[in-house]
Design a protein around this motif. Structure first.
Motif, mmCIF file in Angstrom:
data_model
loop_
_atom_site.group_PDB
_atom_site.id
_atom_site.type_symbol
_atom_site.label_atom_id
_atom_site.label_comp_id
_atom_site.label_asym_id
_atom_site.label_seq_id
_atom_site.Cartn_x
_atom_site.Cartn_y
_atom_site.Cartn_z
ATOM 1 N N GLU A 228 33.767 68.784 39.527
ATOM 2 C CA GLU A 228 34.280 67.583 38.598
ATOM 3 C C GLU A 228 34.791 68.235 37.263
ATOM 4 O OE1 GLU A 228 35.860 64.008 37.591
ATOM 5 O OE2 GLU A 228 34.861 64.489 39.487
ATOM 6 N N LEU A 229 34.204 69.063 36.752
ATOM 7 C CA LEU A 229 34.429 69.870 35.548
ATOM 8 C C LEU A 229 35.783 70.568 35.547
ATOM 9 C CD1 LEU A 229 33.419 70.836 32.729
ATOM 10 C CD2 LEU A 229 32.609 72.773 33.780
ATOM 11 N N ILE A 230 35.919 71.156 36.803
ATOM 12 C CA ILE A 230 37.301 71.967 36.698
ATOM 13 C C ILE A 230 38.478 71.219 37.039
ATOM 14 C CG2 ILE A 230 36.210 74.061 37.213
ATOM 15 C CD1 ILE A 230 36.967 73.729 40.051
ATOM 16 N N ARG A 231 38.285 69.889 37.391
ATOM 17 C CA ARG A 231 39.323 68.742 37.721
ATOM 18 C C ARG A 231 39.558 68.060 36.467
ATOM 19 N NH1 ARG A 231 36.738 67.742 42.838
ATOM 20 N NH2 ARG A 231 35.780 65.867 41.904
ATOM 21 N N THR A 232 38.866 68.281 35.433
ATOM 22 C CA THR A 232 39.073 67.743 34.209
ATOM 23 C C THR A 232 39.458 68.446 33.061
ATOM 24 O OG1 THR A 232 37.005 66.107 34.939
ATOM 25 C CG2 THR A 232 37.932 66.070 32.533
ATOM 26 N N PRO A 233 40.473 68.163 32.418
ATOM 27 C CA PRO A 233 41.218 68.773 31.270
ATOM 28 C C PRO A 233 40.085 69.148 30.043
ATOM 29 C CG PRO A 233 42.826 67.129 32.228
ATOM 30 C CD PRO A 233 41.370 66.822 32.461
ATOM 31 N N PHE A 234 40.095 70.412 29.589
ATOM 32 C CA PHE A 234 39.026 70.523 28.483
ATOM 33 C C PHE A 234 39.910 69.989 27.263
ATOM 34 C CE2 PHE A 234 37.909 73.701 31.464
ATOM 35 C CZ PHE A 234 36.480 73.482 31.290
ATOM 36 N N GLN A 235 39.056 69.354 26.243
ATOM 37 C CA GLN A 235 39.790 68.727 25.003
ATOM 38 C C GLN A 235 39.914 69.857 23.993
ATOM 39 O OE1 GLN A 235 40.359 65.509 24.994
ATOM 40 N NE2 GLN A 235 39.683 65.751 27.101
ATOM 41 N N SER A 236 39.250 71.181 24.229
ATOM 42 C CA SER A 236 39.678 71.985 23.229
ATOM 43 C C SER A 236 39.512 73.600 23.827
ATOM 44 C CB SER A 236 38.681 72.014 22.105
ATOM 45 O OG SER A 236 37.467 72.006 22.301
#
Length: 389
Positions: A228-236
């Motif tokens: 799930e983490l790698i599918r979600t864009p990082f905010q910064s």
């Protein structure tokens, strides 16, 4: 063994088997041409080398042993003359018990044991029929035809299934390193049917297998936990770096302890006497002490029978850390997964009394003139064993 168990075993051990529900058309209840089991057109491999051809009949006589009890001399026939285009299994003799109205809905199983000999089973209860389907990995919609041969599960398949079952059972994000090592090793040993004798006879090979299996299990957990983490864009960028560092640090901290855990199991299976993480002078804690700290602290115990082993995944810059781990032991053994060290460093290690221990497969990566001074894991075990017998 029950009839169900015999039917399952027979079908599993045969190259060709067939199943179908018995229907009114089989028993003659519909007023058809004759009583006898109607066989689907794709059933021809049971009895013939090729399908029947329209315009001619052909038959094959066989012996069928029913319910592991009695036999019939039966006839498999293809009707292709005139308007007919069907296969039937006929001629069961007077009093044959499985072609009555009461048998409609039962499951017929035919298993080819040789060209002219078959085993036949009739399963009546819902539970038996469902258990047969489950064992042969088919459904009720896949009857009336040849039962697909199950592809034999490979060791790699079994290993992956064992990994996935372990990941599913976890109650934490990441298990302690020792749990990870133990479960990876257990999965590998069971999936590949490795025996203790195999481990004893080739510890170098099995150690590398266990390390590889553990890393594969670790990556399986990573992919599950971070999907799930790698599918979600990082905010910064900072958030990205923080997550990446967490992943990398966990990988690095796992590797060193992993090696120790697997070496410990190798030594246990090899029936060596040893202790781990004992405390010597200056509060030093060598990874492995043979036979134990009590012997080390006993001034009367023969120093030649004391052995120290440190384990480091890489040792190019860190081998000096072990020099003062046990003053009574002159030669310090160091197990490493490092592949290749310069001649100058090897000479320096030798001068300081450090003897490398490496997996046999890695020995060729070291300079030829130094290989005689490097032990394999099997060779090290033999050295220790000699001090304990």
């Amino acid at each position: 063994m029950s009839i169900l168990e015999k039917a399952i075993q027979s079908a599993q051990q045969s190259e060709v088997s067939f199943s179908k529900f018995i229907k009114p058309n089989d028993t003659g209840a519909t007023g058809g041409h004759q009583a006898g089991f109607h066989m689907h057109k794709n059933s021809w491999p049971l009895f013939f080398n090729s399908p029947g051809e329209k315009g001619s009949n052909k038959d094959h006589y066989v012996t069928i042993r029913w319910q592991d009890d009695f036999e019939t001399s039966s006839r498999f026939i293809y009707y292709g003359v005139g308007t007919r285009n069907e296969y039937r299994l006929t001629r069961f003799g007077r009093g044959f018990p499985y072609l009555t109205d009461d048998n409609v809905g039962d499951l017929l199983v035919l298993v080819k044991k040789s060209a002219d000999f078959f085993e036949g089973y009739v399963l009546s209860s819902d539970e038996d029929i469902e258990d047969f389907f489950a064992a042969l990995n088919i459904s009720s919609t896949e009857t009336n035809g040849i039962i697909p041969k199950q592809v034999e599960q490979t060791s790699e398949d079994r290993l992956l299934q064992c990994f996935l079952a372990y990941v599913k059972s976890l109650q934490v994000d990441f298990p302690p390193t020792i749990d990870l090592a133990n479960n990876a090793r257990t999965c590998f040993i069971s999936s590949y049917n490795i025996t203790s004798n195999q481990i004893k006879s080739n510890p170098d090979k099995e150690l590398l297998n266990w390390l590889e299996a553990e890393y594969s299990l670790f990556k399986t957990i990573e992919n599950d936990r971070y999907s799930e983490l790698i599918r979600t864009p990082f905010q910064s960028v900072e958030e990205l770096v923080k997550s990446a560092n967490t992943i990398l640090n966990r990988r690095k901290s796992r590797a060193g302890k992993s090696l120790e855990h697997h070496l410990e199991e190798i030594f246990r299976i090899s029936e060596l006497i040893f202790q781990t993480q004992v405390t010597t002078e200056n509060n030093k804690k060598p990874d492995f002490m043979f036979p134990n700290i009590e012997s080390y602290n006993d001034p009367k115990f023969d120093e030649n029978k004391l052995v120290l082993l440190a384990s480091k995944t890489t040792c190019k810059d860190r081998w000096r850390q072990i020099l003062n781990e046990a003053d009574r032991i002159k030669t310090k053994h160091l197990f490493t997964l490092q592949q290749g060290i310069s001649k100058n460093q090897l000479e320096e290690m030798n001068n300081y009394g450090v003897q490398l221990v490496v997996p046999r497969a890695y020995l060729s990566s070291f300079p030829t003139e130094h290989r005689a001074n490097i032990l394999t894991l099997e060779g090290f075990i033999e050295v220790v064993y000699a001090t304990q017998t």
